[in-house]
Design a protein around this motif. Structure first.
Motif, PDB file in Angstrom:
ATOM      1  N   ASP A 128       0.992 -10.093   4.468  1.00  0.00           N
ATOM      2  CA  ASP A 128       1.377  -8.744   4.344  1.00  0.00           C
ATOM      3  C   ASP A 128       0.064  -8.290   5.121  1.00  0.00           C
ATOM      4  O   ASP A 128      -1.195  -8.269   4.699  1.00  0.00           O
ATOM      5  CB  ASP A 128       1.363  -8.504   2.996  1.00  0.00           C
ATOM      6  CG  ASP A 128       1.302  -6.799   2.742  1.00  0.00           C
ATOM      7  OD1 ASP A 128       1.912  -6.261   3.688  1.00  0.00           O
ATOM      8  OD2 ASP A 128       0.954  -6.448   1.721  1.00  0.00           O
ATOM      9  N   LEU A 135       3.121 -13.944   2.694  1.00  0.00           N
ATOM     10  CA  LEU A 135       4.501 -13.540   2.353  1.00  0.00           C
ATOM     11  C   LEU A 135       5.189 -14.704   2.064  1.00  0.00           C
ATOM     12  O   LEU A 135       5.740 -15.665   3.063  1.00  0.00           O
ATOM     13  CB  LEU A 135       4.951 -13.058   3.651  1.00  0.00           C
ATOM     14  CG  LEU A 135       4.664 -11.349   3.745  1.00  0.00           C
ATOM     15  CD1 LEU A 135       5.978 -10.891   4.696  1.00  0.00           C
ATOM     16  CD2 LEU A 135       4.740 -10.618   2.642  1.00  0.00           C
ATOM     17  N   PHE A 140       6.979 -12.307  -3.033  1.00  0.00           N
ATOM     18  CA  PHE A 140       7.490 -11.369  -2.345  1.00  0.00           C
ATOM     19  C   PHE A 140       9.180 -11.379  -2.141  1.00  0.00           C
ATOM     20  O   PHE A 140       9.431 -12.808  -2.301  1.00  0.00           O
ATOM     21  CB  PHE A 140       6.771 -11.411  -0.925  1.00  0.00           C
ATOM     22  CG  PHE A 140       5.493 -10.737  -0.936  1.00  0.00           C
ATOM     23  CD1 PHE A 140       5.251  -9.595  -0.667  1.00  0.00           C
ATOM     24  CD2 PHE A 140       4.447 -11.469  -0.963  1.00  0.00           C
ATOM     25  CE1 PHE A 140       3.936  -9.083  -0.731  1.00  0.00           C
ATOM     26  CE2 PHE A 140       3.044 -11.024  -1.122  1.00  0.00           C
ATOM     27  CZ  PHE A 140       2.964  -9.609  -1.024  1.00  0.00           C
ATOM     28  N   ARG A 141       9.867 -10.305  -1.997  1.00  0.00           N
ATOM     29  CA  ARG A 141      11.419 -10.702  -1.674  1.00  0.00           C
ATOM     30  C   ARG A 141      11.922  -9.484  -0.670  1.00  0.00           C
ATOM     31  O   ARG A 141      11.283  -8.577  -0.775  1.00  0.00           O
ATOM     32  CB  ARG A 141      11.924 -10.820  -3.015  1.00  0.00           C
ATOM     33  CG  ARG A 141      11.808  -9.627  -3.797  1.00  0.00           C
ATOM     34  CD  ARG A 141      12.501  -9.505  -5.004  1.00  0.00           C
ATOM     35  NE  ARG A 141      12.297  -8.153  -5.821  1.00  0.00           N
ATOM     36  CZ  ARG A 141      12.821  -7.144  -5.630  1.00  0.00           C
ATOM     37  NH1 ARG A 141      13.694  -7.110  -4.627  1.00  0.00           N
ATOM     38  NH2 ARG A 141      12.561  -6.016  -6.352  1.00  0.00           N
ATOM     39  N   SER A 142      13.033  -9.907  -0.425  1.00  0.00           N
ATOM     40  CA  SER A 142      13.549  -8.650   0.364  1.00  0.00           C
ATOM     41  C   SER A 142      14.277  -7.659  -0.412  1.00  0.00           C
ATOM     42  O   SER A 142      14.709  -8.168  -1.802  1.00  0.00           O
ATOM     43  CB  SER A 142      14.453  -9.200   1.553  1.00  0.00           C
ATOM     44  OG  SER A 142      15.521  -9.956   1.128  1.00  0.00           O
ATOM     45  N   ALA A 143      14.499  -6.429  -0.139  1.00  0.00           N
ATOM     46  CA  ALA A 143      14.911  -5.390  -0.893  1.00  0.00           C
ATOM     47  C   ALA A 143      15.619  -4.224  -0.197  1.00  0.00           C
ATOM     48  O   ALA A 143      15.323  -4.341   0.967  1.00  0.00           O
ATOM     49  CB  ALA A 143      13.813  -4.903  -1.879  1.00  0.00           C
ATOM     50  N   PRO A 144      16.593  -3.577  -0.655  1.00  0.00           N
ATOM     51  CA  PRO A 144      17.227  -2.569   0.032  1.00  0.00           C
ATOM     52  C   PRO A 144      15.931  -1.596   0.594  1.00  0.00           C
ATOM     53  O   PRO A 144      15.135  -1.074  -0.173  1.00  0.00           O
ATOM     54  CB  PRO A 144      17.985  -1.673  -0.868  1.00  0.00           C
ATOM     55  CG  PRO A 144      18.031  -2.648  -1.998  1.00  0.00           C
ATOM     56  CD  PRO A 144      17.035  -3.537  -2.051  1.00  0.00           C
ATOM     57  N   GLY A 145      16.322  -0.815   1.857  1.00  0.00           N
ATOM     58  CA  GLY A 145      15.130   0.005   2.437  1.00  0.00           C
ATOM     59  C   GLY A 145      15.862   1.493   2.264  1.00  0.00           C
ATOM     60  O   GLY A 145      16.802   1.534   1.790  1.00  0.00           O
ATOM     61  N   ALA A 178      10.314   2.055  -2.941  1.00  0.00           N
ATOM     62  CA  ALA A 178       9.796   1.761  -1.427  1.00  0.00           C
ATOM     63  C   ALA A 178       9.371   3.034  -0.912  1.00  0.00           C
ATOM     64  O   ALA A 178       8.519   2.954  -0.311  1.00  0.00           O
ATOM     65  CB  ALA A 178      10.851   0.832  -0.873  1.00  0.00           C
ATOM     66  N   ARG A 185       0.690   3.020   2.294  1.00  0.00           N
ATOM     67  CA  ARG A 185       0.321   2.177   3.388  1.00  0.00           C
ATOM     68  C   ARG A 185      -0.737   3.058   4.404  1.00  0.00           C
ATOM     69  O   ARG A 185      -0.468   4.244   4.822  1.00  0.00           O
ATOM     70  CB  ARG A 185       1.415   1.786   4.222  1.00  0.00           C
ATOM     71  CG  ARG A 185       2.331   1.104   3.138  1.00  0.00           C
ATOM     72  CD  ARG A 185       3.476   0.590   3.840  1.00  0.00           C
ATOM     73  NE  ARG A 185       3.411   0.071   5.032  1.00  0.00           N
ATOM     74  CZ  ARG A 185       4.258   0.027   6.031  1.00  0.00           C
ATOM     75  NH1 ARG A 185       5.168   0.854   6.054  1.00  0.00           N
ATOM     76  NH2 ARG A 185       3.799  -0.483   7.244  1.00  0.00           N
TER      77      ARG A 185
ATOM     78  N   ILE B 112      13.854  -4.462   3.490  1.00  0.00           N
ATOM     79  CA  ILE B 112      12.355  -4.437   3.690  1.00  0.00           C
ATOM     80  C   ILE B 112      11.794  -5.760   2.848  1.00  0.00           C
ATOM     81  O   ILE B 112      12.830  -6.247   1.891  1.00  0.00           O
ATOM     82  CB  ILE B 112      11.715  -3.217   3.163  1.00  0.00           C
ATOM     83  CG1 ILE B 112      12.125  -2.810   1.885  1.00  0.00           C
ATOM     84  CG2 ILE B 112      12.012  -2.071   4.082  1.00  0.00           C
ATOM     85  CD1 ILE B 112      11.421  -1.583   1.295  1.00  0.00           C
ATOM     86  N   VAL B 113      10.845  -5.828   3.112  1.00  0.00           N
ATOM     87  CA  VAL B 113      10.012  -7.036   2.259  1.00  0.00           C
ATOM     88  C   VAL B 113       9.427  -6.250   1.182  1.00  0.00           C
ATOM     89  O   VAL B 113       8.440  -5.576   1.689  1.00  0.00           O
ATOM     90  CB  VAL B 113       9.139  -7.931   3.043  1.00  0.00           C
ATOM     91  CG1 VAL B 113       8.621  -9.040   1.961  1.00  0.00           C
ATOM     92  CG2 VAL B 113      10.098  -8.696   3.982  1.00  0.00           C
ATOM     93  N   VAL B 114       9.286  -6.664  -0.184  1.00  0.00           N
ATOM     94  CA  VAL B 114       8.549  -6.023  -1.041  1.00  0.00           C
ATOM     95  C   VAL B 114       7.666  -6.912  -2.119  1.00  0.00           C
ATOM     96  O   VAL B 114       8.273  -8.102  -2.113  1.00  0.00           O
ATOM     97  CB  VAL B 114       9.465  -5.040  -1.885  1.00  0.00           C
ATOM     98  CG1 VAL B 114      10.132  -3.850  -1.016  1.00  0.00           C
ATOM     99  CG2 VAL B 114      10.449  -5.919  -2.603  1.00  0.00           C
ATOM    100  N   GLU B 121       6.211  -1.704  -0.507  1.00  0.00           N
ATOM    101  CA  GLU B 121       6.677  -2.430   0.863  1.00  0.00           C
ATOM    102  C   GLU B 121       5.587  -3.355   1.288  1.00  0.00           C
ATOM    103  O   GLU B 121       4.155  -2.771   1.517  1.00  0.00           O
ATOM    104  CB  GLU B 121       7.242  -1.581   1.732  1.00  0.00           C
ATOM    105  CG  GLU B 121       7.896  -2.058   3.039  1.00  0.00           C
ATOM    106  CD  GLU B 121       8.246  -0.846   4.001  1.00  0.00           C
ATOM    107  OE1 GLU B 121       8.218   0.278   3.683  1.00  0.00           O
ATOM    108  OE2 GLU B 121       8.685  -1.379   5.068  1.00  0.00           O
ATOM    109  N   ALA B 122       5.722  -4.485   1.886  1.00  0.00           N
ATOM    110  CA  ALA B 122       4.858  -5.198   2.682  1.00  0.00           C
ATOM    111  C   ALA B 122       5.172  -4.860   4.506  1.00  0.00           C
ATOM    112  O   ALA B 122       6.247  -4.698   4.693  1.00  0.00           O
ATOM    113  CB  ALA B 122       5.139  -6.877   2.406  1.00  0.00           C
TER     114      ALA B 122
END
Lengths: 187, 187
Positions: A128, A135, A140-145, A178, A185, B112-114, B121-122
């Motif tokens: 990251d 990562l 960490f994991r993927s998630a809906p954006g 998110a 960021r 996204i990756v979180v 968010e990463a």
């Protein structure tokens, strides 16, 4: 030009696969990173049928990973140069290289990534950018954006359900989370 | 099981492509990372023909990325679980995801990756594990490793020649340099 259609095309992985097209395309990109630009150079390197190579170069050009430039008018000759989109694909290749070196090179590494100035071997790892953390699951994991549709949300909700059933970390994120967190960021 | 043969199979990228086989295999791995394990789950998610799915699951099992486990004797039913080799493929998927999000998502990011705990968010980036520097050209490049054969060395020598012609950094590394430098790395 579209080649295949993979179920839900919201998925950025499926979209990427569709754009890059086929394995040969990835090897053409690999050779482009090595500085090859001309049809006969790619053909010599890959030992690929001319019609297949022509098709793949066309696809990569239409997908915006390569751009075609005429370098000779008589006879008419084109070369193929990486665009920014094409150059940005390199980490994918180096991630493949690292995986291949770890799992498919019992005789030792044939190709490595090195510092161009010192020649010191690099150890490619996906992190990251902000936190510098590696990562990897389960941290960490993927998630809906923010642009996720219902299909994408359902797929991730079902994955969260499975993780819970398997005793993993509860799913505390959401697209709203998110979105909020994006303020944190560094651009 | 081998599917295609890509010119020089010393290349770890070509080997990786050969093992993973086809795009569908990558989407099966993606779904496996989401926790799917069973034939009907993969089929529902991917909308893929049963014979194609069966073939791809067989390939991924034979390549050691998935392992098959019987979870019911009557009726006989198997599930497919990621092995260590399969789990190690995730950075490749996330590198594809990052590329797709950057270049192929004009409407915003759908996936996204979180951070699993915070949902933040990463920003996936490939770096050199030791120095933490971003792996990108021209600061880094690929080079022959200790097990490189003549073909691999020639390919990289020709790439170095092209870089010089284009006015880039001179090539100061060699397999010997890489070997020597490996002593520097933290294991």
């Amino acid at each position: 030009m579209r080649h295949k259609s993979f179920g839900n095309m919201q998925c950025p992985i499926a979209r990427s696969l569709e754009q890059v097209g086929e394995w040969w395309s990835i090897l053409i990109l690999r050779d482009a990173f090595h500085g090859l630009t001309r049809f006969d150079e790619f053909q010599r390197s890959l030992g690929i049928a001319p019609n297949v190579l022509a098709r793949r170069l066309k696809t990569l050009t239409e997908s915006g990973l390569l751009e075609r430039r005429r370098y000779s008018e008589r006879p008419p000759r084109d070369e193929y140069l990486l665009t920014e989109r094409g150059r940005d694909f390199r980490p994918v290749l180096w991630a493949l290289l690292a995986w291949g070196n770890k799992h498919l090179a019992p005789e030792g590494k044939s190709v490595i990534v090195v510092d161009s100035e010192t020649g010191v071997e690099a150890d490619p790892v996906l992190v990251d950018r902000l936190s510098g953390r590696t990562l990897a699951a389960p941290a960490f994991r993927s998630a809906p954006g923010p642009a996720a549709d219902d299909h994408t949300r359902r797929r991730h909700a079902s994955a969260a359900h499975k993780r819970l059933a398997a005793g993993h970390t509860p799913d505390t994120s959401s697209a709203d989370g998110a979105r909020r967190n994006r303020g944190v960021r560094v651009p």
